[in-house]
Design a protein around this motif. Structure first.
Motif, PDB file in Angstrom:
ATOM      1  N   LEU A 110      -3.682  -5.532  -4.309  1.00  0.00           N
ATOM      2  CA  LEU A 110      -2.316  -5.882  -3.920  1.00  0.00           C
ATOM      3  C   LEU A 110      -1.386  -5.894  -5.128  1.00  0.00           C
ATOM      4  O   LEU A 110      -0.710  -6.880  -5.417  1.00  0.00           O
ATOM      5  N   SER A 111      -1.361  -4.759  -5.847  1.00  0.00           N
ATOM      6  CA  SER A 111      -0.543  -4.714  -7.048  1.00  0.00           C
ATOM      7  C   SER A 111      -0.121  -3.288  -7.401  1.00  0.00           C
ATOM      8  O   SER A 111      -0.669  -2.313  -6.896  1.00  0.00           O
TER       9      SER A 111
ATOM     10  N   ASP B 232       0.795  -1.229   0.000  1.00  0.00           N
ATOM     11  CA  ASP B 232       0.000   0.000   0.000  1.00  0.00           C
ATOM     12  C   ASP B 232       0.830   1.284   0.000  1.00  0.00           C
ATOM     13  O   ASP B 232       0.416   2.298   0.545  1.00  0.00           O
ATOM     14  N   LYS B 233       2.009   1.256  -0.611  1.00  0.00           N
ATOM     15  CA  LYS B 233       2.807   2.477  -0.790  1.00  0.00           C
ATOM     16  C   LYS B 233       2.389   3.132  -2.105  1.00  0.00           C
ATOM     17  O   LYS B 233       1.817   2.495  -2.984  1.00  0.00           O
ATOM     18  N   ASN B 234       2.687   4.402  -2.284  1.00  0.00           N
ATOM     19  CA  ASN B 234       2.296   5.114  -3.512  1.00  0.00           C
ATOM     20  C   ASN B 234       3.041   4.627  -4.740  1.00  0.00           C
ATOM     21  O   ASN B 234       2.463   4.447  -5.804  1.00  0.00           O
TER      22      ASN B 234
ATOM     23  N   LYS C 203      -7.862   1.311  -5.877  1.00  0.00           N
ATOM     24  CA  LYS C 203      -8.675   0.410  -5.059  1.00  0.00           C
ATOM     25  C   LYS C 203      -9.712  -0.262  -5.952  1.00  0.00           C
ATOM     26  O   LYS C 203     -10.129   0.297  -6.967  1.00  0.00           O
ATOM     27  N   GLY C 204     -10.121  -1.459  -5.550  1.00  0.00           N
ATOM     28  CA  GLY C 204     -11.133  -2.189  -6.308  1.00  0.00           C
ATOM     29  C   GLY C 204     -12.492  -1.517  -6.230  1.00  0.00           C
ATOM     30  O   GLY C 204     -12.695  -0.579  -5.440  1.00  0.00           O
ATOM     31  N   ASN C 205     -13.431  -1.987  -7.020  1.00  0.00           N
ATOM     32  CA  ASN C 205     -14.789  -1.428  -7.024  1.00  0.00           C
ATOM     33  C   ASN C 205     -15.455  -1.515  -5.660  1.00  0.00           C
ATOM     34  O   ASN C 205     -16.333  -0.722  -5.341  1.00  0.00           O
ATOM     35  N   ASP C 206     -15.019  -2.486  -4.853  1.00  0.00           N
ATOM     36  CA  ASP C 206     -15.598  -2.662  -3.520  1.00  0.00           C
ATOM     37  C   ASP C 206     -14.853  -1.854  -2.455  1.00  0.00           C
ATOM     38  O   ASP C 206     -15.126  -1.957  -1.270  1.00  0.00           O
TER      39      ASP C 206
END
Length: 89
Positions: free
Chosen positions: A61-62, A32-34, A53-56
């Motif tokens: 994690l990528s 979760d770094k920029n 971030k995902g739709n949810d």
């Protein structure tokens, strides 16, 4: 000047169109770094930006692969490569 990497994954598997860090040996340093700067065997040194971030609303994690590297990244699909972490922001 010290040119040693911050961390190394000797056998990172390249998959699809992102740098997935859930299976990376230095996940704890980049989660979760920029952005990260990595030197990848056969592909050179690149800066990757964290994926959206995902739709949810959950964190993906990528890191996104720059457009200029995407085709070469696909050519290395499912290969194990050495990845050196050079910088984290």
């Amino acid at each position: 000047m010290d040119n040693k990497p911050i961390a190394v994954d000797e056998a990172y598997e390249i998959r699809d169109n992102q740098f997935w860090y859930n299976s990376c040996k230095f996940r704890n340093l980049i989660e979760d770094k920029n952005s990260i700067k990595v030197n990848i065997e056969g592909l050179g040194t690149h800066t990757f930006l964290h994926s959206m971030k995902g739709n949810d609303g959950r964190i993906t994690l990528s890191y996104t692969i720059p457009a200029t590297l995407q085709q070469k990244w696909k050519d290395y699909s499912h290969q194990l490569v050495r990845v050196e972490l050079r910088d984290v922001k």
